[in-house]
Design a protein around this motif. Structure first.
Motif, mmCIF file in Angstrom:
data_model
loop_
_atom_site.group_PDB
_atom_site.id
_atom_site.type_symbol
_atom_site.label_atom_id
_atom_site.label_comp_id
_atom_site.label_asym_id
_atom_site.label_seq_id
_atom_site.Cartn_x
_atom_site.Cartn_y
_atom_site.Cartn_z
ATOM 1 N N LEU A 153 3.041 -1.534 -14.277
ATOM 2 C CA LEU A 153 2.029 -0.546 -14.665
ATOM 3 C C LEU A 153 2.427 0.861 -14.229
ATOM 4 O O LEU A 153 2.149 1.848 -14.937
ATOM 5 N N ILE A 154 3.086 0.982 -13.086
ATOM 6 C CA ILE A 154 3.549 2.302 -12.624
ATOM 7 C C ILE A 154 4.600 2.863 -13.585
ATOM 8 O O ILE A 154 4.579 4.043 -13.939
ATOM 9 N N THR A 155 5.508 2.004 -14.034
ATOM 10 C CA THR A 155 6.558 2.435 -14.963
ATOM 11 C C THR A 155 5.977 2.807 -16.317
ATOM 12 O O THR A 155 6.363 3.817 -16.921
ATOM 13 N N LEU A 156 5.034 2.021 -16.803
ATOM 14 C CA LEU A 156 4.392 2.322 -18.091
ATOM 15 C C LEU A 156 3.620 3.637 -18.034
ATOM 16 O O LEU A 156 3.586 4.398 -19.000
ATOM 17 N N GLY A 157 3.006 3.911 -16.891
ATOM 18 C CA GLY A 157 2.301 5.182 -16.720
ATOM 19 C C GLY A 157 3.242 6.366 -16.847
ATOM 20 O O GLY A 157 2.894 7.410 -17.414
#
Length: 455
Positions: A153-157
């Motif tokens: 989720l951090i990378t997608l953000g």
């Protein structure tokens, strides 16, 4: 016996050369089919008034591995991903010229008016998209932790920051959009690449730390800053070189040829990549070619005419670029329900982040009501930069596959509807004007004259 060996080797080399020739013919045939399919699709969708970019992308899907390519007939479509990768050079060249054209929007006289606004809006809208996507996906992580992890989720953000400069530029050109919104939009799209690189590097560094359990400050802070500085420096040097070489020629044709050659050389140099100890040296091709165009348009007095001539030359390359991009879209991502759910959440909250971030920052910098209202919509398209980021995210191992699939899902949706929304936003802001009766009559008169000559 010796004679038989000679015949064997002669036959071997004949077959080899025939295969090489077949490969060349097949590549040329695919390029032709892709270009013709894109152009014919624009005619087919003309009654719907869709932007040419959308038509090109749909044409790419049509001739891609999931439609005509499934027939397995050579020369009819892209049968597999290897065929698409064989035309990757076209995409690299197109991106170089797209960035070069966007660099033309950074003229000093214009930046004095909009530079502060573009910088603030560019940073705020990128941060807002990252923040909202992170929060939304974190809530989804609490609901389905087995499907979506914290590193993912951090990378997608971070990937949510990226905007597609190619689609935006093509819509602006096709409809000859002019006005305050357009002048602010193109610099923001260009700045978005630099801002996105920094945000992605930091976020991906944190995600990698969570996966591997070790902190690498070079990857998080040093490498992205070095990449941006080196990219801008290389672009500035090549822009100065281009300007000096232009002085050697008097013919506009030769100057155009030189400009094209320098852009190609600069694009190839931006692909270099190497290591110096812990420091990873690489360049952003978009930033390099953008800086090339920026320096060239500000120090060369003939840049305006040469930029216009280069734009006409690159039209078929841009068309091919979007058809190939459409062929690359993977429709199989629709088979995984988790990808669809996470992808829909990603798309909704990225769109909200882009819109609210640009609205608030534009209002705080005293932009016109039209800019505040419509700028965020024009920043929705997403493609090449995001795909580059998700390719880097594959370093997370198994967790990288979900990131890639969600990014592909989002790119598929954004690329198909993003250009249409951009056109509608520019039209609503009053920066796309319908063809006047005078222009229509002039074109009809030319057509009638041409028909008379044929008779």
């Amino acid at each position: 016996m010796v004679l038989k060996k000679k015949r064997y080797f002669a036959a071997f080399f004949t077959v080899k050369f025939q295969k090489e020739d077949d490969k060349k013919v097949n590549t040329l045939l695919l390029v032709s089919i892709a270009l013709l399919a894109g152009l014919l699709m624009t005619r087919l969708f003309k009654p719907l008034r869709l932007p040419s970019v959308t038509a090109y992308l749909i044409a790419g899907v049509f001739v891609g591995p999931y439609c005509l390519g499934r027939l397995g007939i050579n020369g009819v479509g892209f049968n597999n991903e290897e065929m698409i990768k064989g035309l990757q050079l076209v995409s690299e060249v197109a991106l170089g010229f797209i960035a070069f054209s966007i660099g033309n929007e950074f003229r000093v006289e214009d930046l004095k008016k909009t530079g502060k606004q573009a910088l603030i809006v560019g940073i705020v809208q990128a941060l807002a998209a990252t923040l909202l996507v992170d929060l939304a996906l974190f809530a989804l992580h609490l609901i389905m932790p087995d499907k979506l992890t914290l590193p993912q989720l951090i990378t997608l953000g971070a990937i949510a920051t990226a905007t597609a400069p190619a689609a935006t530029l093509m819509v602006v050109r096709q409809y000859k959009a002019k006005g305050p919104l357009t002048k602010l939009l193109l610099p923001i799209v260009a700045l978005d690449d630099a801002v996105g690189l920094v945000i992605f590097a930091v976020s991906f560094g944190i995600a990698k730390t969570l996966v591997e359990g070790s902190v690498d400050m070079f990857s998080i802070i040093v490498n992205p800053l070095i990449e941006i500085v080196l990219s801008l420096s290389l672009g500035a040097i090549m822009g100065w070189v281009l300007t000096q070489l232009e002085k050697l020629f008097n013919s506009n044709t030769n100057r155009l040829n030189l400009t094209i050659g320098i852009v190609l050389i600069t694009s190839s140099l931006s692909m270099l990549e190497f290591r110096l100890g812990p420091v990873h040296i690489q360049f952003s091709s978009l930033l390099v070619c953008m800086m090339l165009g920026t320096v060239f348009c500000n120090i060369c007095p003939l840049s305006h005419d040469l930029m216009g001539a280069a734009d006409k030359w690159t039209s078929p390359i841009f068309a091919l670029f979007f058809v190939i991009s459409g062929a690359e879209l993977e429709l199989k991502v629709f088979t995984d329900w988790a990808v669809i759910v996470i992808g829909v959440v990603y798309i909704i909250f990225r769109s909200l982040g882009k819109y609210t971030g640009s609205f608030i920052s534009a209002k705080s910098t005293n932009c016109t009501p039209e800019i505040c209202k419509y700028l965020g919509i024009t920043l929705l398209p997403q493609a090449g930069v995001a795909l580059g980021m998700c390719a880097t995210a594959m370093a997370l191992g198994e967790q990288g596959h979900l990131i890639r699939n969600i990014t592909l899902f989002a790119v598929l949706i954004y690329e198909l509807i993003g250009p249409l929304l951009t056109r509608q936003a520019l039209a609503a802001a009053g920066e796309i004007h319908p063809m006047t009766d005078e222009v229509k009559n002039r074109r009809q008169h030319k057509l009638n004259e041409a028909q008379k000559k044929d008779k």
